[in-house]
Motif scaffolding. Sequence first.
Motif, PDB file in Angstrom:
ATOM      1  N   ILE A 136       6.363  -5.964   2.110  1.00  0.00           N
ATOM      2  CA  ILE A 136       5.122  -5.403   1.564  1.00  0.00           C
ATOM      3  C   ILE A 136       5.328  -3.936   1.200  1.00  0.00           C
ATOM      4  N   LYS A 137       6.018  -3.205   2.086  1.00  0.00           N
ATOM      5  CA  LYS A 137       6.329  -1.803   1.778  1.00  0.00           C
ATOM      6  C   LYS A 137       7.114  -1.700   0.470  1.00  0.00           C
ATOM      7  N   GLN A 138       8.121  -2.551   0.345  1.00  0.00           N
ATOM      8  CA  GLN A 138       8.942  -2.524  -0.872  1.00  0.00           C
ATOM      9  C   GLN A 138       8.092  -2.798  -2.109  1.00  0.00           C
ATOM     10  N   ALA A 139       7.215  -3.788  -1.974  1.00  0.00           N
ATOM     11  CA  ALA A 139       6.383  -4.151  -3.128  1.00  0.00           C
ATOM     12  C   ALA A 139       5.460  -3.001  -3.501  1.00  0.00           C
ATOM     13  N   MET A 140       4.890  -2.348  -2.485  1.00  0.00           N
ATOM     14  CA  MET A 140       3.994  -1.227  -2.762  1.00  0.00           C
ATOM     15  C   MET A 140       4.751  -0.099  -3.459  1.00  0.00           C
ATOM     16  N   ALA A 141       5.971   0.151  -3.009  1.00  0.00           N
ATOM     17  CA  ALA A 141       6.767   1.212  -3.627  1.00  0.00           C
ATOM     18  C   ALA A 141       7.093   0.825  -5.072  1.00  0.00           C
ATOM     19  N   MET A 142       7.488  -0.438  -5.246  1.00  0.00           N
ATOM     20  CA  MET A 142       7.862  -0.897  -6.579  1.00  0.00           C
ATOM     21  C   MET A 142       6.665  -0.827  -7.532  1.00  0.00           C
ATOM     22  N   ALA A 143       5.463  -1.019  -6.981  1.00  0.00           N
ATOM     23  CA  ALA A 143       4.258  -1.046  -7.813  1.00  0.00           C
ATOM     24  C   ALA A 143       3.550   0.302  -7.818  1.00  0.00           C
ATOM     25  N   ASP A 144       4.254   1.345  -7.414  1.00  0.00           N
ATOM     26  CA  ASP A 144       3.631   2.675  -7.365  1.00  0.00           C
ATOM     27  C   ASP A 144       2.301   2.665  -6.622  1.00  0.00           C
ATOM     28  N   ASN A 145       2.268   1.933  -5.525  1.00  0.00           N
ATOM     29  CA  ASN A 145       1.067   1.848  -4.688  1.00  0.00           C
ATOM     30  C   ASN A 145      -0.135   1.190  -5.358  1.00  0.00           C
ATOM     31  N   ASN A 146       0.093   0.532  -6.472  1.00  0.00           N
ATOM     32  CA  ASN A 146      -0.995  -0.221  -7.094  1.00  0.00           C
ATOM     33  C   ASN A 146      -1.084  -1.580  -6.394  1.00  0.00           C
ATOM     34  N   GLN A 147      -2.179  -1.795  -5.675  1.00  0.00           N
ATOM     35  CA  GLN A 147      -2.265  -2.977  -4.829  1.00  0.00           C
ATOM     36  C   GLN A 147      -2.358  -4.268  -5.638  1.00  0.00           C
ATOM     37  N   THR A 148      -2.996  -4.176  -6.799  1.00  0.00           N
ATOM     38  CA  THR A 148      -3.080  -5.380  -7.635  1.00  0.00           C
ATOM     39  C   THR A 148      -1.684  -5.829  -8.047  1.00  0.00           C
TER      40      THR A 148
ATOM     41  N   LEU B 264      -3.310  -9.078   0.297  1.00  0.00           N
ATOM     42  CA  LEU B 264      -2.456  -7.913   0.353  1.00  0.00           C
ATOM     43  C   LEU B 264      -3.180  -6.752   1.034  1.00  0.00           C
ATOM     44  N   ARG B 265      -4.432  -6.566   0.630  1.00  0.00           N
ATOM     45  CA  ARG B 265      -5.180  -5.451   1.208  1.00  0.00           C
ATOM     46  C   ARG B 265      -5.299  -5.589   2.719  1.00  0.00           C
ATOM     47  N   TYR B 266      -5.494  -6.839   3.120  1.00  0.00           N
ATOM     48  CA  TYR B 266      -5.591  -7.132   4.544  1.00  0.00           C
ATOM     49  C   TYR B 266      -4.279  -6.780   5.250  1.00  0.00           C
ATOM     50  N   GLN B 267      -3.165  -7.190   4.626  1.00  0.00           N
ATOM     51  CA  GLN B 267      -1.853  -6.944   5.227  1.00  0.00           C
ATOM     52  C   GLN B 267      -1.547  -5.448   5.300  1.00  0.00           C
ATOM     53  N   VAL B 268      -1.895  -4.750   4.220  1.00  0.00           N
ATOM     54  CA  VAL B 268      -1.639  -3.311   4.186  1.00  0.00           C
ATOM     55  C   VAL B 268      -2.370  -2.624   5.340  1.00  0.00           C
ATOM     56  N   LYS B 269      -3.594  -3.074   5.556  1.00  0.00           N
ATOM     57  CA  LYS B 269      -4.378  -2.514   6.663  1.00  0.00           C
ATOM     58  C   LYS B 269      -3.728  -2.868   7.996  1.00  0.00           C
ATOM     59  N   LYS B 270      -3.379  -4.153   8.105  1.00  0.00           N
ATOM     60  CA  LYS B 270      -2.834  -4.663   9.368  1.00  0.00           C
ATOM     61  C   LYS B 270      -1.557  -3.903   9.767  1.00  0.00           C
ATOM     62  N   TYR B 271      -0.667  -3.692   8.764  1.00  0.00           N
ATOM     63  CA  TYR B 271       0.596  -3.034   9.090  1.00  0.00           C
ATOM     64  C   TYR B 271       0.516  -1.523   8.938  1.00  0.00           C
ATOM     65  N   LYS B 272      -0.661  -1.040   8.660  1.00  0.00           N
ATOM     66  CA  LYS B 272      -0.882   0.402   8.488  1.00  0.00           C
ATOM     67  C   LYS B 272       0.136   0.998   7.514  1.00  0.00           C
TER      68      LYS B 272
END
Length: 453
Positions: free
Chosen positions: A418-430, A443-451
């Motif tokens: 998830i971290k990798q994906a967020m970095a690859m997507a420039d933090n764009n959650q969509t 995804l939003r749930y996971q981002v919250k869960k893993y802080k």
Amino acid sequence: MKHKGRIFLVDDDLLIISMLSRALKKEGYETQVHSSAQGIVPKIAEWQPDLLLLDIHLDDDLNGLDILEELKKEKHDTPVIMLTADDTAESAIKAMKIGAADYLTKPFNIEEVKIVINGILKKAKLREEVEYLRKTEEAKAQKDMVGNSPAIRDILDKAGKLAEVRANTVLLTGESGTGKEVLARYIHNMLHAGDPGETEYIPFITVNCTALPDNLIESELFGHAKYSFTDAKADKKGMFELANGGTILLDEIGDMRLDLQSKLLRVLEERVVRRLGGKVDIPLDVTVIATTNKDLLTAVDEKEFRGDLFFRLSTFHLEIPPLRERQEDIPLLVSHFFNLFASKYFKKDVKGLTADEERDLCSYDWPGNVRELRNVLERRVVLENMDVRGPFKEKRGTHYVVLPPTGLALEEVEKDLIKQAMAMADNNQTKAAKLLRMTYDTLRYQVKKYKIN
Ligand SMILES: Nc1ncnc2c1ncn2[C@@H]1O[C@H](COP(=O)(O)OP(=O)(O)OP(=O)(O)O)[C@@H](O)[C@H]1O
Ligand SMILES: [Mg+2]
């Protein structure tokens, strides 16, 4: 002086002719004048004026109304202003019914003549421009829903039934790029296929619920009355009113603000719209098609989407499956887009797809669905190379991650990806959600869960 337009003038009164043509020339118009109606229609057609001034009572056998009728019959769309001597509105009304743009009563007030001419020419220019833009838009739009899989056939069949019963609210769901907008247009076309007056414009208005700034979306959708807020300098129709008689496509409805959702629900239930600050309800005859790639039920659970709106929208609900679940459609879409781009880019001699390429196209999982397939084919036709991306095809049947004999924490792998994906997507959650093939909400749930972040 700037060229303001070409005006053709027909009147049997020589005095009027000379007075008008002098005044018009002074204003910067180019004119051609005729005092007789004899053989006038071909002359008008040949000169291609922007505007025609036509006397109603000509001396010849033909009067102005006959000429007007003939022009309209031959589909000349040059605007016509009738010139009339009597004040009785009768013949003027007759002329307007046949299709005159306006009329002027003799004796003329030259200032009035100028204003009327100016207004008509301006209107004609705007109409031409709008017509042009609409045609370009329409040419860009995909006309048919290509596909022959059972899923697509079933959807088209249901869409036909919805059009038959004139369903006025339809929900279309499916991943991004599956063809929700294509389907919406298909339904719109089915709904109006038998409508009278083939030249009449039936609006299809698309509103992207995420693209509009928060402070504007309400007035964009519902319109506003003059002075209803500081910037409202004039009355304005909203998109619902603009779509009246046709279809409004509410794209990405899942992202609509909650307060607007209640207003939308009212519009859907009462079929009226009231402009911001307005005092009257305006009746609507609009098909509302809403689309989303979000899981609305989850959004309802999480109180991000109103349950009552969801139920109102989902009475007629069509779900377009992702392309990977209807692989039979791939060859059809491939040849459709191949031909489309070969003709669009004048690449008649582009080399056809090799067997290898075809196999690659059919074995890829298409996370971006038809849109991605379309883009791959566009590049293939233009650049003559193919780059179906993604590790999926090679990795299918093998392991993504090799489990070490000591084992590992699955959650750590998940968090890392998830971290990798967020970095690859420039933090764009969509976008990150898309990379991970999960819904935005998950995804939003996971981002919250893993802080993460
Ligand atoms: N069945 C189809 N036949 C032909 N073209 C299609 C089909 N489905 C999709 N396309 C094309 O794929 C592209 C994406 O389609 P569309 O815009 O309708 O997707 P969407 O589901 O609305 O996506 P998003 O959720 O991202 O808005 C468009 O260029 C469209 O013309
Ligand atoms: Mg869309």
